[in-house]
Design a protein around this motif. Structure first.
Motif: not given
Length: 225
Positions: A10-33
């Motif tokens: 939780n000290r990382m800025a990227v972790t703070a942004l992850a809490h703002m992002m809406k994309i899910t793991k399944s969506q990211l996998i689908a986008l990767r594919d």
């Protein structure tokens, strides 16, 4: 291990942004594919593929990854990744790097997901070069948000230490990574990285000089707006 508080993220800025992002793991996998299917073969990229920005943006629209801040953040990250301006990135390296944005869990969970994203063939195995690519991609992405990150030699040492402790399959020079995630996150350099006390900052590219000095090329930008 797991949600162990000794591995804070939780000290990382990227972790703070992850809490703002809406994309899910399944969506990211689908986008990767989808992006892999739209990519061209390229022997010069780590994974053997290359993805253009135009195809990436179309894929995000078609896969409904259009809610903000997701679309703008991912578009800006693509631009940052394409640091030489050739208008393409290695899709597997890119998706492995941005995968922590789709998870708000502990470091072990984030790392395991990044490895799975890169391992699109679901082999369960990684070579030394694969490990360096994945860890380097996460490191690179974090640097864009101003987080303290690792030097390239530290990333290579993590992979070397893991390989040295495991039994390599002789025919493809790989190791099984599924049960090695905690060993990676227990590594001193990874613990420093996830605690936000790395020794490098704001760099997209580390250059090792002849005398061993390291410099980071500054490139921190506002990725959200």
């Amino acid at each position: 291990m797991g949600n162990d508080a000794s591995k804070p993220s939780n000290r990382m800025a990227v972790t703070a942004l992850a809490h703002m992002m809406k994309i899910t793991k399944s969506q990211l996998i689908a986008l990767r594919d989808r992006c892999l299917s739209d990519s061209e073969k390229d022997v010069h990229s780590p994974s053997g593929y290359r993805l253009t920005k135009a195809k990436f943006l179309v894929a995000m629209t078609d896969m409904n990854v259009t809610i903000e801040p997701d679309y703008k953040v991912l578009e800006n990250l693509f631009v940052m990744w394409d640091r030489t301006g050739v208008d393409w990135v290695d899709p597997l390296e890119f998706f492995a790097g941005i995968s922590p944005l789709a998870s708000v869990m502990d470091v072990d969970t984030k790392l395991k997901f990044s490895l799975e994203v890169y391992d699109h063939q679901k082999s369960g195995r990684m070579s030394r070069e694969d490990l360096i690519t994945v860890l380097g991609a996460i490191n690179k992405m974090a640097s864009y948000f101003g987080d303290a990150v690792l030097h390239k030699y530290q990333v290579a040492l993590i992979a070397d230490d893991l390989i040295a402790e495991d039994e390599i399959v002789e025919n493809d020079n790989t190791i099984v990574y599924w049960d090695k995630v905690s060993r990676i996150t227990d590594h001193q350099s990874v613990a420093e990285f996830s605690a936000g006390v790395g020794t490098a900052r704001y760099g997209t590219e580390q250059r090792e000089s002849i005398n061993g000095d390291s410099t980071l090329e500054s490139s921190k930008v506002n990725l959200v707006s």
